[in-house]
Structures are given as structure tokens and as C-alpha cells.
Design an enzyme around this catalytic site. Structure first.
Site, mmCIF file in Angstrom:
data_model
loop_
_atom_site.group_PDB
_atom_site.id
_atom_site.type_symbol
_atom_site.label_atom_id
_atom_site.label_comp_id
_atom_site.label_asym_id
_atom_site.label_seq_id
_atom_site.Cartn_x
_atom_site.Cartn_y
_atom_site.Cartn_z
ATOM 1 N N PRO A 2 0.839 -1.205 0.000
ATOM 2 C CA PRO A 2 0.000 0.000 0.000
ATOM 3 C C PRO A 2 0.872 1.252 0.000
ATOM 4 C CG PRO A 2 -0.701 -1.558 1.711
ATOM 5 C CD PRO A 2 0.594 -2.061 1.159
ATOM 6 N N GLU A 3 0.544 2.204 -0.871
ATOM 7 C CA GLU A 3 1.301 3.459 -0.895
ATOM 8 C C GLU A 3 0.550 4.486 -0.049
ATOM 9 O OE1 GLU A 3 3.208 4.327 -4.607
ATOM 10 O OE2 GLU A 3 3.077 2.264 -5.291
ATOM 11 N N LYS A 52 3.674 6.040 4.856
ATOM 12 C CA LYS A 52 3.110 4.696 4.974
ATOM 13 C C LYS A 52 2.857 4.303 6.424
ATOM 14 C CE LYS A 52 5.405 3.384 0.722
ATOM 15 N NZ LYS A 52 6.362 2.491 0.088
ATOM 16 N N ARG A 149 12.337 10.933 11.582
ATOM 17 C CA ARG A 149 13.025 10.243 10.485
ATOM 18 C C ARG A 149 12.213 10.230 9.193
ATOM 19 N NH1 ARG A 149 14.301 6.278 14.611
ATOM 20 N NH2 ARG A 149 12.616 4.966 13.822
ATOM 21 N N ASN A 196 6.355 1.955 -5.168
ATOM 22 C CA ASN A 196 6.890 1.560 -6.464
ATOM 23 C C ASN A 196 6.095 2.120 -7.651
ATOM 24 O OD1 ASN A 196 8.936 0.276 -7.703
ATOM 25 N ND2 ASN A 196 8.037 -1.765 -7.643
ATOM 26 N N ARG A 289 13.385 -4.042 -5.511
ATOM 27 C CA ARG A 289 12.057 -3.760 -6.079
ATOM 28 C C ARG A 289 12.197 -3.544 -7.580
ATOM 29 N NH1 ARG A 289 8.500 -1.682 -2.313
ATOM 30 N NH2 ARG A 289 6.944 -2.227 -3.872
#
Ligand code: ZN
Length: 307
Positions: A2-3, A52, A149, A196, A289
Site C-alpha cells: 500500500p502506498e 506509509k 526520520r 513503487n 524492487r
């Protein structure tokens, strides 16, 4: 995986169905039992997505969920509980059921099936979390350390606006990295929420080679890439799927009508002719990926190609 748009939809869904209501939390599978005990019989105050990551705030306790590759929430409830069947990795559709209620008028959830890490339950419905990469209760210091981060998330901008502070963070994050832009876009410390598909499609639409060193992308090119990702993520948030190719795109002309079912320009279209230039769409692995691009539309800048 999931993006970011999925996580923002999830946060909005939790806001709608759970936030501000007393809830019960359990871990049918048992792996989140201590966390569930800490969160249950309280009132969640806010759901927040950042890239995410999903956070649900309950005073000083913060429930952190990262869906990873396989995680998903499934939602069930009575007719007053409106939610999609699932959000996250694809799952089978839920079966019909007739709600029944306990003496306290709370809906009785169906028995948990499969490995349900966490179940959240309000009076008219519930949601099951399966397969997350991370599911934990954080204290404020741990939460701040994670936030520190994370790079800027384009979906943190108000709709229709560009937050120049976030754009400048993105610009300075790129300027400090010598890795390729293809690798940088997947680094959640550079920009949060891009996966991706958005990586491939945003670089294609901007005509940027994924092998361009991140610190060589400057000025208007950085702004245009940020704006492109913002537009793509917002559309994904609104529609619930990633669709970057529109049949009505001017460059498709009459071909558009035959492309109604196709959603992407280059993602998973390796070996086929580019819809813009006819070159063969390329694919290779980058950091584990798959990377997709059109060598015709996304040439390497001359300076980089020479070095
Ligand atoms: Zn092309």
C-alpha cells in the site's frame, strides 16, 4: 505494498468509524495482547497518516501500524457503519451476515478468522488488522523519534495548495543525496508515502531518468516532480486506486478508447511500446524492487551519461 494514499484513506476511515467513540481492542491472534490491553476501553482521539505509517493517538499512548507488504484492515458492521470491506493489501470480499447485539447493545463481532493481530470494536462495527509489518504502542518519545526520520508527505498539504516548507524539505533532502532519484523516491526519509507505482509513474510523466543522481535534480525539475507526486497521490486518495493513465490524455488521441482498462504508463508494462514515444519500456531490479521506465522519454542527462 500500500502506498501513502491508502494510509490516508485508512486514517480518514478510522476517523469516521472509530475516533471519538469508546472502543474495545483485542488481539485474537495473541501477538498484540499487551498492546491491546493498554488501548482497550478508551476513546481514540485522532488518526494520523504520515507516508506509509498510521498513528492513532490516545492521550500519551500512540498506536503505530505499518501495513508493510501484506497488511490490511477489514471492516464489518451494521447498516449504520459505513466502510469499505478492506483497506490495504487486496483481500477476498466479505460475506453477508446478519448483525446481532449483546445486552449492552454492542454488535457481536463474528469470530476472528485467520491471524487477526488487532481487532478494534465500537458499538456498531469492528475492524480486523491482519498481516501488518508493525503494530505497537508507542510513548511520545518513541513517536517523535519515528516522525523525525520521516520526510515530507505530499498529502499533508491542504487540497489545492502547495506547502512551500514541505517542498523545500524535499528539495534539501534530494540535494544531500548522491543516490539515484529512483532510489531516493523510495526512501521514506526523503519523501514519505511514495511506493513503487508512484515512483515509476511520476518519473515517467516528468521525463526524468530514474538513474539521475538525486542531487543533480534542481530548481524547477524538483518543484515539478513534487507537484506531480502531489497530484497523483491526491487522485489516488480520492479514487482509492492508483490510476495515472487517463484514456482522455491528449497524447493518446483516438487510442485512448482502447486503453480504458489500463491504469499506468510504464508500471508493469515492460517489453511493450511506450504510449508516448514507441520505445520499449524497460524494467530492472533496484534495491529489491522492480523499476520501470521508458528509455526514450526518460533519457539520462548528458552530464550524468558521460561520467
Ligand atoms: Zn517513451
Amino acid at each position: 505494498m500500500p502506498e501513502g494514499h491508502t494510509l490516508h484513506r485508512l486514517a480518514a476511515q478510522l476517523e469516521e468509524n472509530f475516533i471519538g467513540r469508546p472502543w474495545r481492542v483485542s488481539s485474537p491472534q495473541g501477538r498484540f495482547e499487551a498492546g491491546a490491553k493498554r488501548l482497550t476501553d478508551r476513546v481514540p482521539e485522532r488518526a494520523q497518516a504520515w507516508g506509509k505509517q498510521l498513528f492513532v493517538h490516545l492521550g500519551p499512548d500512540i498506536w503505530q501500524v505499518h501495513l508493510g507488504l501484506y497488511g490490511a484492515f477489514s471492516f464489518r458492521g451494521d447498516s449504520s457503519f459505513t466502510a469499505p470491506a478492506t483497506l490495504g493489501a487486496p483481500r477476498v470480499a466479505a460475506e453477508e451476515f446478519t448483525p446481532s447485539y449483546a445486552e449492552d447493545d454492542w454488535i457481536i463481532p463474528q469470530p476472528a478468522t485467520g491471524a487477526v493481530r488487532a481487532r478494534i470494536h465500537v458499538h456498531n462495527g469492528w475492524a480486523d488488522l491482519r498481516g501488518p509489518a508493525r503494530c505497537a504502542v508507542l510513548n511520545p518519545m518513541q513517536y517523535e523519534a519515528i516522525i523525525a526520520r520521516l520526510g515530507p508527505d505530499p498529502l499533508q498539504q491542504p487540497v489545492g495548495e502547495t506547502d512551500t516548507r514541505l517542498l523545500e524539505q524535499f528539495r534539501s533532502n534530494l540535494a544531500r543525496r548522491r543516490i539515484s532519484i529512483g532510489a531516493a523516491l523510495m526512501d521514506q526519509a526523503v519523501i514519505a508515502g511514495v511506493g513503487n507505482i508512484y515512483r515509476a509513474e511520476s518519473l515517467f510523466e516528468e521525463g526524468v531518468s530514474p538513474d539521475t543522481p538525486a542531487n543533480e535534480l534542481r530548481g524547477a525539475a524538483v518543484t515539478a516532480l513534487w507537484e506531480r507526486l502531489t497530484e497523483q497521490l491526491r487522485t489516488g486518495f480520492a479514487e482509492g486506486i492508483i490510476r495515472t493513465l487517463r484514456p482522455e490524455a491528449p497524447e493518446l488521441g483516438a487510442r485512448g478508447g482502447d486503453l480504458r482498462l489500463r491504469r499506468h504508463w510504464v508500471y508493469q508494462h515492460q517489453g511493450t511500446p511506450c504510449l508516448r514515444c514507441g520505445a520499449t519500456i524497460a524494467e530492472r531490479e533496484l534495491q529489491g524492487r522492480r523499476l520501470y521506465w521508458c528509455p526514450g522519454c526518460q533519457p539520462l542527462p548528458a552530464a550524468t551519461a558521460r561520467s
